[in-house]
Scaffold this motif. Structure first.
Motif, PDB file in Angstrom:
ATOM      1  N   PHE A  18      14.284  -4.418  12.935  1.00  0.00           N
ATOM      2  CA  PHE A  18      13.522  -5.519  12.339  1.00  0.00           C
ATOM      3  C   PHE A  18      12.040  -5.438  12.733  1.00  0.00           C
ATOM      4  O   PHE A  18      11.156  -5.599  11.889  1.00  0.00           O
ATOM      5  N   THR A  19      11.767  -5.178  14.005  1.00  0.00           N
ATOM      6  CA  THR A  19      10.384  -5.048  14.466  1.00  0.00           C
ATOM      7  C   THR A  19       9.727  -3.834  13.827  1.00  0.00           C
ATOM      8  O   THR A  19       8.570  -3.899  13.394  1.00  0.00           O
ATOM      9  N   ASP A  20      10.463  -2.739  13.724  1.00  0.00           N
ATOM     10  CA  ASP A  20       9.935  -1.528  13.091  1.00  0.00           C
ATOM     11  C   ASP A  20       9.536  -1.804  11.642  1.00  0.00           C
ATOM     12  O   ASP A  20       8.429  -1.460  11.219  1.00  0.00           O
ATOM     13  N   VAL A  21      10.409  -2.440  10.887  1.00  0.00           N
ATOM     14  CA  VAL A  21      10.115  -2.777   9.486  1.00  0.00           C
ATOM     15  C   VAL A  21       8.899  -3.699   9.409  1.00  0.00           C
ATOM     16  O   VAL A  21       8.005  -3.504   8.584  1.00  0.00           O
ATOM     17  N   SER A  22       8.844  -4.673  10.282  1.00  0.00           N
ATOM     18  CA  SER A  22       7.733  -5.631  10.279  1.00  0.00           C
ATOM     19  C   SER A  22       6.403  -4.955  10.576  1.00  0.00           C
ATOM     20  O   SER A  22       5.389  -5.247   9.923  1.00  0.00           O
ATOM     21  N   LEU A  23       6.387  -4.044  11.544  1.00  0.00           N
ATOM     22  CA  LEU A  23       5.151  -3.330  11.867  1.00  0.00           C
ATOM     23  C   LEU A  23       4.729  -2.407  10.734  1.00  0.00           C
ATOM     24  O   LEU A  23       3.535  -2.306  10.406  1.00  0.00           O
ATOM     25  N   ARG A  24       5.686  -1.736  10.113  1.00  0.00           N
ATOM     26  CA  ARG A  24       5.351  -0.877   8.967  1.00  0.00           C
ATOM     27  C   ARG A  24       4.732  -1.712   7.854  1.00  0.00           C
ATOM     28  O   ARG A  24       3.769  -1.300   7.206  1.00  0.00           O
ATOM     29  N   LEU A  25       5.299  -2.905   7.625  1.00  0.00           N
ATOM     30  CA  LEU A  25       4.784  -3.772   6.563  1.00  0.00           C
ATOM     31  C   LEU A  25       3.353  -4.224   6.857  1.00  0.00           C
ATOM     32  O   LEU A  25       2.495  -4.139   5.977  1.00  0.00           O
ATOM     33  N   VAL A  26       3.076  -4.682   8.079  1.00  0.00           N
ATOM     34  CA  VAL A  26       1.709  -5.147   8.350  1.00  0.00           C
ATOM     35  C   VAL A  26       0.718  -3.989   8.256  1.00  0.00           C
ATOM     36  O   VAL A  26      -0.415  -4.180   7.798  1.00  0.00           O
ATOM     37  N   MET A  27       1.145  -2.794   8.642  1.00  0.00           N
ATOM     38  CA  MET A  27       0.252  -1.632   8.502  1.00  0.00           C
ATOM     39  C   MET A  27      -0.032  -1.347   7.028  1.00  0.00           C
ATOM     40  O   MET A  27      -1.178  -1.121   6.642  1.00  0.00           O
ATOM     41  N   ARG A  28       1.002  -1.387   6.203  1.00  0.00           N
ATOM     42  CA  ARG A  28       0.808  -1.104   4.763  1.00  0.00           C
ATOM     43  C   ARG A  28      -0.073  -2.167   4.131  1.00  0.00           C
ATOM     44  O   ARG A  28      -0.955  -1.869   3.335  1.00  0.00           O
ATOM     45  N   LEU A  29       0.158  -3.419   4.498  1.00  0.00           N
ATOM     46  CA  LEU A  29      -0.663  -4.499   3.944  1.00  0.00           C
ATOM     47  C   LEU A  29      -2.108  -4.418   4.441  1.00  0.00           C
ATOM     48  O   LEU A  29      -3.032  -4.771   3.708  1.00  0.00           O
ATOM     49  N   ALA A  30      -2.321  -3.948   5.661  1.00  0.00           N
ATOM     50  CA  ALA A  30      -3.683  -3.803   6.185  1.00  0.00           C
ATOM     51  C   ALA A  30      -4.462  -2.747   5.409  1.00  0.00           C
ATOM     52  O   ALA A  30      -5.687  -2.821   5.314  1.00  0.00           O
ATOM     53  N   ALA A  31      -3.750  -1.787   4.840  1.00  0.00           N
ATOM     54  CA  ALA A  31      -4.409  -0.726   4.060  1.00  0.00           C
ATOM     55  C   ALA A  31      -4.570  -1.098   2.594  1.00  0.00           C
ATOM     56  O   ALA A  31      -5.245  -0.402   1.847  1.00  0.00           O
ATOM     57  N   GLU A  32      -3.993  -2.198   2.168  1.00  0.00           N
ATOM     58  CA  GLU A  32      -3.964  -2.614   0.752  1.00  0.00           C
ATOM     59  C   GLU A  32      -5.149  -3.516   0.445  1.00  0.00           C
ATOM     60  O   GLU A  32      -5.445  -4.446   1.194  1.00  0.00           O
ATOM     61  N   ASP A  33      -5.782  -3.269  -0.681  1.00  0.00           N
ATOM     62  CA  ASP A  33      -6.876  -4.137  -1.119  1.00  0.00           C
ATOM     63  C   ASP A  33      -6.379  -5.311  -1.957  1.00  0.00           C
ATOM     64  O   ASP A  33      -6.974  -6.365  -1.959  1.00  0.00           O
ATOM     65  N   GLY A  34      -5.271  -5.100  -2.665  1.00  0.00           N
ATOM     66  CA  GLY A  34      -4.730  -6.151  -3.518  1.00  0.00           C
ATOM     67  C   GLY A  34      -3.459  -6.733  -2.941  1.00  0.00           C
ATOM     68  O   GLY A  34      -3.255  -6.766  -1.741  1.00  0.00           O
ATOM     69  N   LEU A  35      -2.614  -7.206  -3.841  1.00  0.00           N
ATOM     70  CA  LEU A  35      -1.335  -7.787  -3.457  1.00  0.00           C
ATOM     71  C   LEU A  35      -0.219  -6.764  -3.666  1.00  0.00           C
ATOM     72  O   LEU A  35      -0.282  -5.956  -4.595  1.00  0.00           O
ATOM     73  N   MET A  80       8.127   1.450  -1.022  1.00  0.00           N
ATOM     74  CA  MET A  80       7.135   2.322  -0.390  1.00  0.00           C
ATOM     75  C   MET A  80       7.534   2.723   1.028  1.00  0.00           C
ATOM     76  O   MET A  80       7.265   3.831   1.464  1.00  0.00           O
ATOM     77  N   LEU A  81       8.134   1.792   1.731  1.00  0.00           N
ATOM     78  CA  LEU A  81       8.445   2.010   3.142  1.00  0.00           C
ATOM     79  C   LEU A  81       9.898   2.417   3.376  1.00  0.00           C
ATOM     80  O   LEU A  81      10.345   2.486   4.523  1.00  0.00           O
ATOM     81  N   THR A  95      -2.856   7.987   4.302  1.00  0.00           N
ATOM     82  CA  THR A  95      -1.414   8.199   4.168  1.00  0.00           C
ATOM     83  C   THR A  95      -0.717   6.942   3.671  1.00  0.00           C
ATOM     84  O   THR A  95       0.123   6.998   2.774  1.00  0.00           O
ATOM     85  N   LEU A  96      -1.090   5.798   4.219  1.00  0.00           N
ATOM     86  CA  LEU A  96      -0.484   4.530   3.789  1.00  0.00           C
ATOM     87  C   LEU A  96      -0.773   4.262   2.318  1.00  0.00           C
ATOM     88  O   LEU A  96       0.085   3.757   1.594  1.00  0.00           O
ATOM     89  N   ASN A  97      -1.970   4.576   1.862  1.00  0.00           N
ATOM     90  CA  ASN A  97      -2.325   4.345   0.466  1.00  0.00           C
ATOM     91  C   ASN A  97      -1.674   5.340  -0.494  1.00  0.00           C
ATOM     92  O   ASN A  97      -1.623   5.078  -1.697  1.00  0.00           O
ATOM     93  N   LEU A  98      -1.198   6.449   0.016  1.00  0.00           N
ATOM     94  CA  LEU A  98      -0.516   7.436  -0.824  1.00  0.00           C
ATOM     95  C   LEU A  98       0.966   7.113  -1.044  1.00  0.00           C
ATOM     96  O   LEU A  98       1.611   7.719  -1.884  1.00  0.00           O
ATOM     97  N   LEU A  99       1.485   6.164  -0.271  1.00  0.00           N
ATOM     98  CA  LEU A  99       2.900   5.812  -0.403  1.00  0.00           C
ATOM     99  C   LEU A  99       3.171   5.239  -1.789  1.00  0.00           C
ATOM    100  O   LEU A  99       2.437   4.375  -2.275  1.00  0.00           O
ATOM    101  N   LYS A 100       4.230   5.712  -2.403  1.00  0.00           N
ATOM    102  CA  LYS A 100       4.644   5.235  -3.729  1.00  0.00           C
ATOM    103  C   LYS A 100       6.024   4.593  -3.611  1.00  0.00           C
ATOM    104  O   LYS A 100       6.839   5.013  -2.801  1.00  0.00           O
ATOM    105  N   PRO A 101       6.290   3.592  -4.451  1.00  0.00           N
ATOM    106  CA  PRO A 101       7.626   2.989  -4.426  1.00  0.00           C
ATOM    107  C   PRO A 101       8.693   4.045  -4.688  1.00  0.00           C
ATOM    108  O   PRO A 101       8.523   4.894  -5.557  1.00  0.00           O
ATOM    109  N   GLY A 102       9.760   4.007  -3.903  1.00  0.00           N
ATOM    110  CA  GLY A 102      10.813   5.017  -4.002  1.00  0.00           C
ATOM    111  C   GLY A 102      11.904   4.718  -4.899  1.00  0.00           C
ATOM    112  O   GLY A 102      12.370   3.974  -5.506  1.00  0.00           O
TER     113      GLY A 102
END
Length: 142
Positions: free
Chosen positions: A6-23, A32-33, A135-142
């Motif tokens: 759960f913590t791993d997923v949460s940290l991955r999410l905040v990192m991805r959102l920190a790299a995102e300009d939009g929603l 993506m994750l 790298t975070l911005n290159l992630l595409k939905p799987g």
């Protein structure tokens, strides 16, 4: 020490959102994750309760990292998500017969705090500086 999934997923999410300009939607972030949607939805709910992620419903909605989330220390996030439970099974059923005189519990508690303290100086924003942002911005939905 090993973080919970759960913590791993949460940290991955905040990192991805920190790299995102939009929603991002919860479903898109999960893809993506490489995380099941239900796990991501639980992480979103908890991070929202913590004030780190803003959620918007409906058309044009999605997730966005708050300013608090962007500047939060990784140590504070992990502390909140992991809690203060014992690292050893001192109180399991049956409880450990050594618990009355054992020093291991205290040593493990100190080690956990040292682990958290080492993460206190790292912000979410610092985790997504290049090359991680690219790298975070290159992630595409799987």
């Amino acid at each position: 020490m090993r973080l919970t999934a759960f913590t791993d997923v949460s940290l991955r999410l905040v990192m991805r959102l920190a790299a995102e300009d939009g929603l991002l939607t919860t479903r898109t972030a999960a893809g993506m994750l490489a995380v099941p949607y239900t796990h991501m939805a639980k992480a979103v709910a908890r991070l929202s309760d913590m004030g780190l992620v803003e959620t918007r419903r409906g058309r044009g909605g999605g997730l966005r990292l708050t300013e608090k989330g962007r500047h939060a220390s990784v140590g504070s996030i992990v502390r909140e998500l992991e809690g203060d439970g014992d690292l050893a099974g001192c109180e399991d059923d049956p409880p450990c017969p050594l618990r009355a005189a054992c020093r291991l519990r205290g040593a493990l508690r100190e080690a956990r705090e040292a682990f958290y303290a080492s993460l206190d100086g790292v912000t979410v924003e610092a985790l997504v500086t290049p090359p991680a942002r690219t790298t975070l911005n290159l992630l595409k939905p799987g």
